[in-house]
Design a protein around this motif. Structure first.
Motif, PDB file in Angstrom:
ATOM      1  N   LEU B  81     -18.737  -1.566   9.547  1.00 53.84           N
ATOM      2  CA  LEU B  81     -17.529  -1.904   8.794  1.00 53.84           C
ATOM      3  C   LEU B  81     -16.525  -2.590   9.703  1.00 53.84           C
ATOM      4  O   LEU B  81     -15.318  -2.502   9.510  1.00 53.84           O
ATOM      5  CB  LEU B  81     -16.907  -0.633   8.228  1.00 53.84           C
ATOM      6  CG  LEU B  81     -17.826   0.224   7.378  1.00 53.84           C
ATOM      7  CD1 LEU B  81     -17.207   1.588   7.134  1.00 53.84           C
ATOM      8  CD2 LEU B  81     -18.092  -0.483   6.060  1.00 53.84           C
ATOM      9  N   MET B  90     -17.558  -6.412  -0.120  1.00 51.33           N
ATOM     10  CA  MET B  90     -17.435  -5.148  -0.825  1.00 51.33           C
ATOM     11  C   MET B  90     -16.438  -5.229  -1.967  1.00 51.33           C
ATOM     12  O   MET B  90     -16.607  -4.598  -3.001  1.00 51.33           O
ATOM     13  CB  MET B  90     -17.015  -4.036   0.128  1.00 51.33           C
ATOM     14  CG  MET B  90     -18.178  -3.283   0.706  1.00 51.33           C
ATOM     15  SD  MET B  90     -17.659  -2.011   1.876  1.00 51.33           S
ATOM     16  CE  MET B  90     -16.819  -0.878   0.794  1.00 51.33           C
ATOM     17  N   ARG B  91     -15.417  -5.981  -1.733  1.00 51.44           N
ATOM     18  CA  ARG B  91     -14.413  -6.095  -2.780  1.00 51.44           C
ATOM     19  C   ARG B  91     -15.036  -6.691  -4.040  1.00 51.44           C
ATOM     20  O   ARG B  91     -14.820  -6.205  -5.147  1.00 51.44           O
ATOM     21  CB  ARG B  91     -13.255  -6.962  -2.297  1.00 51.44           C
ATOM     22  CG  ARG B  91     -11.995  -6.505  -2.879  1.00 51.44           C
ATOM     23  CD  ARG B  91     -10.733  -6.875  -2.172  1.00 51.44           C
ATOM     24  NE  ARG B  91     -10.617  -8.225  -1.739  1.00 51.44           N
ATOM     25  CZ  ARG B  91     -10.375  -8.567  -0.488  1.00 51.44           C
ATOM     26  NH1 ARG B  91     -10.278  -7.640   0.431  1.00 51.44           N
ATOM     27  NH2 ARG B  91     -10.243  -9.810  -0.155  1.00 51.44           N
ATOM     28  N   HIS B 110     -25.120   1.037  11.300  1.00 54.47           N
ATOM     29  CA  HIS B 110     -24.792   0.647  12.665  1.00 54.47           C
ATOM     30  C   HIS B 110     -25.463   1.597  13.616  1.00 54.47           C
ATOM     31  O   HIS B 110     -25.523   1.404  14.807  1.00 54.47           O
ATOM     32  CB  HIS B 110     -23.289   0.658  12.895  1.00 54.47           C
ATOM     33  CG  HIS B 110     -22.660   1.973  12.610  1.00 54.47           C
ATOM     34  ND1 HIS B 110     -22.979   3.098  13.301  1.00 54.47           N
ATOM     35  CD2 HIS B 110     -21.755   2.351  11.666  1.00 54.47           C
ATOM     36  CE1 HIS B 110     -22.284   4.120  12.816  1.00 54.47           C
ATOM     37  NE2 HIS B 110     -21.541   3.691  11.812  1.00 54.47           N
ATOM     38  N   GLN B 233     -17.035 -11.747  18.257  1.00 54.84           N
ATOM     39  CA  GLN B 233     -15.884 -12.384  18.883  1.00 54.84           C
ATOM     40  C   GLN B 233     -16.050 -12.440  20.398  1.00 54.84           C
ATOM     41  O   GLN B 233     -15.773 -13.436  21.045  1.00 54.84           O
ATOM     42  CB  GLN B 233     -14.602 -11.614  18.519  1.00 54.84           C
ATOM     43  CG  GLN B 233     -13.357 -12.215  19.145  1.00 54.84           C
ATOM     44  CD  GLN B 233     -12.089 -11.822  18.403  1.00 54.84           C
ATOM     45  OE1 GLN B 233     -12.145 -11.182  17.361  1.00 54.84           O
ATOM     46  NE2 GLN B 233     -10.950 -12.212  18.940  1.00 54.84           N
ATOM     47  N   PHE B 263     -12.681 -17.126  16.677  1.00 54.28           N
ATOM     48  CA  PHE B 263     -11.518 -16.460  17.261  1.00 54.28           C
ATOM     49  C   PHE B 263     -11.708 -16.330  18.767  1.00 54.28           C
ATOM     50  O   PHE B 263     -10.792 -16.544  19.556  1.00 54.28           O
ATOM     51  CB  PHE B 263     -11.317 -15.064  16.662  1.00 54.28           C
ATOM     52  CG  PHE B 263     -10.984 -15.072  15.196  1.00 54.28           C
ATOM     53  CD1 PHE B 263     -10.430 -16.197  14.587  1.00 54.28           C
ATOM     54  CD2 PHE B 263     -11.228 -13.947  14.415  1.00 54.28           C
ATOM     55  CE1 PHE B 263     -10.123 -16.210  13.227  1.00 54.28           C
ATOM     56  CE2 PHE B 263     -10.918 -13.949  13.056  1.00 54.28           C
ATOM     57  CZ  PHE B 263     -10.376 -15.075  12.461  1.00 54.28           C
ATOM     58  N   LEU B 293      -4.723 -15.819   9.303  1.00 53.77           N
ATOM     59  CA  LEU B 293      -3.691 -15.064  10.008  1.00 53.77           C
ATOM     60  C   LEU B 293      -3.590 -15.455  11.470  1.00 53.77           C
ATOM     61  O   LEU B 293      -2.549 -15.318  12.093  1.00 53.77           O
ATOM     62  CB  LEU B 293      -3.988 -13.566   9.922  1.00 53.77           C
ATOM     63  CG  LEU B 293      -3.720 -12.921   8.572  1.00 53.77           C
ATOM     64  CD1 LEU B 293      -4.277 -11.515   8.543  1.00 53.77           C
ATOM     65  CD2 LEU B 293      -2.228 -12.897   8.295  1.00 53.77           C
ATOM     66  N   VAL B 294      -4.699 -15.908  12.025  1.00 49.51           N
ATOM     67  CA  VAL B 294      -4.668 -16.265  13.435  1.00 49.51           C
ATOM     68  C   VAL B 294      -3.783 -17.485  13.617  1.00 49.51           C
ATOM     69  O   VAL B 294      -3.440 -18.179  12.662  1.00 49.51           O
ATOM     70  CB  VAL B 294      -6.073 -16.587  13.979  1.00 49.51           C
ATOM     71  CG1 VAL B 294      -6.914 -15.329  14.005  1.00 49.51           C
ATOM     72  CG2 VAL B 294      -6.739 -17.667  13.163  1.00 49.51           C
ATOM     73  N   TYR B 295      -3.426 -17.728  14.853  1.00 48.63           N
ATOM     74  CA  TYR B 295      -2.614 -18.893  15.132  1.00 48.63           C
ATOM     75  C   TYR B 295      -3.323 -19.796  16.105  1.00 48.63           C
ATOM     76  O   TYR B 295      -3.734 -19.327  17.147  1.00 48.63           O
ATOM     77  CB  TYR B 295      -1.271 -18.481  15.715  1.00 48.63           C
ATOM     78  CG  TYR B 295      -0.413 -19.671  16.022  1.00 48.63           C
ATOM     79  CD1 TYR B 295       0.310 -20.278  15.008  1.00 48.63           C
ATOM     80  CD2 TYR B 295      -0.365 -20.194  17.311  1.00 48.63           C
ATOM     81  CE1 TYR B 295       1.086 -21.389  15.278  1.00 48.63           C
ATOM     82  CE2 TYR B 295       0.405 -21.306  17.579  1.00 48.63           C
ATOM     83  CZ  TYR B 295       1.127 -21.903  16.565  1.00 48.63           C
ATOM     84  OH  TYR B 295       1.883 -23.009  16.822  1.00 48.63           O
TER      85      TYR B 295
END
Lengths: 367, 367
Positions: B81, B90-91, B110, B233, B263, B293-295
């Motif tokens: 998760l 999942m949504r 996992h 990442q 990222f 959301l990242v910049y």
DNA sequence: CTGAAAGCGCTAACAA
DNA sequence: TTGTTAGCGCTTTCAG
């Protein structure tokens, strides 16, 4: 006539009977072996296990549970899956459940908040051995149902004010206090506060913490700087936008009651041409994963969400396994997580006074 | 001797018997009413329903399912998760399941990737009516088990190359092609590519799409610019760091096979003092929530993750409800999501040639 | 239209 | 130490 039955047919697997036949014992004995019953001759046990292995037998949970055994399933009731908050808690839950060898049933109630009581019923009556509730807005009505059935449950990030439920939460008051204090130490005096929905206890606690910190530093509490939100990014945005367009003088910092609304505040600030943290500081609460992804990285009050999930599971299993039935309220410490969204502010007409310093836990510096 | 039984006692609720008694019919009739059987006198039905209401009866799922009824539970098998990827899927699943009135059992693997087969067993034998698998790295061994039992299941974001399983995935090849093409149109020629784990088909497809786009534009494919990652990442970071410290000349753009590694690439670029997108462009794949959301906000190939979840559920229910048993492979379209992490690059010694233009879907501009 | 009865797969006394 | 048996709560024939 073709044989395409319209209804889904039940496909049966290897049962305990098959194993019994294969190993030449009664199926009760197989059950004993499977449940780790002590008094079974080693050789028998061995034979049974071999058959199990060989046939690839896996117990039928429902039958087992129906017959009075354990299902080893616990239920998690959440409002939705919309942000990292739940996800992080779930991670903790999952980890702990794995260790204890339980499985997880997920119930999402974003559906009919009212009908949550139905769920609780269904669950209590059903296959779950216990319940974890992350439902900040619950009508506590159904907690009573659970308690009446003495059904094991634990509240997460939520306390049951009136009643006595087991719960895991964080130091909301103190976290907010420290965050506010941090801003004060940075020189901020006009600190806006965006609340959560104030029907939620944690939201109230955070507000109180904020107020207390101001009071302790002798800073007047201005009602016009306290805005009622609802923990959503959208409201955080709208409230902030509104505030930044009208307030005179502008606040130099915004403390949002959760990260999501802090993100909203950041968006608003940016839209108003304010640089963060140069022109305005923003601080959040929760430390959801996104907090370190936004730009600038959000300084926030970290809630040990994952830890809370773990602890909740532990407490629940204590109840389920009959070790402890007294309701316990566990409160975990929050921790100020310093990142990039807060800067110092020159207090006008005042040399940087030595603000109140209390004994406090050291904030952590993260990237 | 005190009566504190050590084992958790089973608390029983209102059963069908109680309802039968209360309404003065046999419990078989109650069952009929409950299951919506047609031929029950209206008045009887009425009386039964009243009793149900009054007693707050809720069916016991396990008994029902054991007896050959439906559990209305489907299982979701996921590796972990850890990021928004699963959460978004999942949504979608959750939404669709709600509409169809099913509940969800969550299995996280996992744990022991190998043991996944155990789960499948347990599940197939257990209370689940069908399975949704988001397990990119599955040893496909156990798919066979499922198929042998003709147990309903659907793969998500994963195809079963050799065999015939129902699956929902996205246009990985095309998405990567378009992303690459986008970079090319921006003037980039040295485009590094970070792959996913190449045992995963989608990772291979994306790589192929990248290569094809380069080839179609007559840009040589340089092996030193293709780096094998694993969708994490951390690896995205390390690979990029390494690349940016050693490659001469530097690539002007990095195409990471998923957002997470993008990222990582962004972090690395920043650490190397490169500005995004001025000095180097970065593009990802997936469009998980964090991407915006990242910049700077990440330009990426959007996978309709939520949609994929929904479609998967629909397909699964088709199987479960016996409407369709043929394996179906559904592929959903990806879409280029333009945000802020890609900039144009002046091609040296070449006027901006009119690069290959194909008919393609319009990318969307988001904030 | 409705009741009786046979299980579903398993656990937990109760015997042996 | 092991077998026998009575359910757990419900669905589903099979007879009325």
């Amino acid at each position: 006539m073709t044989n395409n039955s319209q209804s889904p047919k039940k496909r049966r697997g290897v049962t305990i009977m098959d194993v019994a036949r294969a190993s030449g014992v009664s199926y009760a004995t197989v059950s004993r072996v499977l449940s780790g019953y002590e008094f079974v001759k080693a050789s028998t046990r061995h034979r049974v296990m071999e058959a199990v292995e060989q046939l690839g037998y896996v117990a039928n949970l429902q039958a087992r549970s129906l017959a009075g055994g354990r299902s080893r399933i616990i239920g998690l009731l959440v409002p939705n899956l919309d942000n990292g908050y739940i996800g992080t808690i779930m991670r903790g839950i999952d980890q702990e459940l794995e260790r204890a060898n339980y499985d997880l049933m997920l119930y999402t109630t974003h559906r009919q908040p009212d009908n949550e009581s139905f769920y609780v019923n269904a669950i209590a009556n059903g296959l779950t051995e216990g319940l974890l509730l992350v439902t900040p807005l619950v009508a506590t009505t159904y907690l009573k149902v659970l308690r009446e059935h003495s059904f094991p449950y634990v509240l997460i990030d939520q306390v049951d004010g009136a009643d006595n439920s087991s719960s895991v939460s964080a130091t909301n008051w103190q976290g907010a206090y420290e965050a506010t204090q941090h801003l004060i130490e940075l020189g901020h005096r006009r600190i806006a506060f965006i609340t959560g929905a104030l029907v939620i206890q944690s939201a109230v606690d955070r507000l109180q913490g904020y107020k207390a910190a101001l009071a302790d530093s002798g800073i007047p509490i201005r009602d016009e700087l306290i805005l009622e939100g609802d923990y959503l990014q959208r409201s955080g945005y709208e409230i902030s936008k509104n505030l930044l367009q009208s307030a005179v003088p502008l606040p130099t910092a915004i403390f949002a009651s959760n990260d999501l609304s802090a993100f909203g505040a950041m968006d608003a600030a940016r839209e108003c041409g304010l640089r963060i943290p140069d022109d305005i500081s923003v601080i959040g609460f929760d430390d959801i994963p996104q907090a370190s992804l936004v730009y600038p990285k959000l300084t926030t009050v970290g809630q040990p969400l994952e830890q809370m999930g773990k602890v909740a599971v532990k407490m629940l299993l204590e109840q389920i396994e009959g070790r402890n039935h007294q309701p316990r309220r566990v409160t975990l410490a929050t921790q100020l997580v310093l990142r990039d969204s807060c800067g110092s502010h020159q207090v006008e007409g005042e040399e940087h006074s030595n603000t109140v310093k209390r004994d406090r836990r050291k904030p952590i510096q993260l990237n």
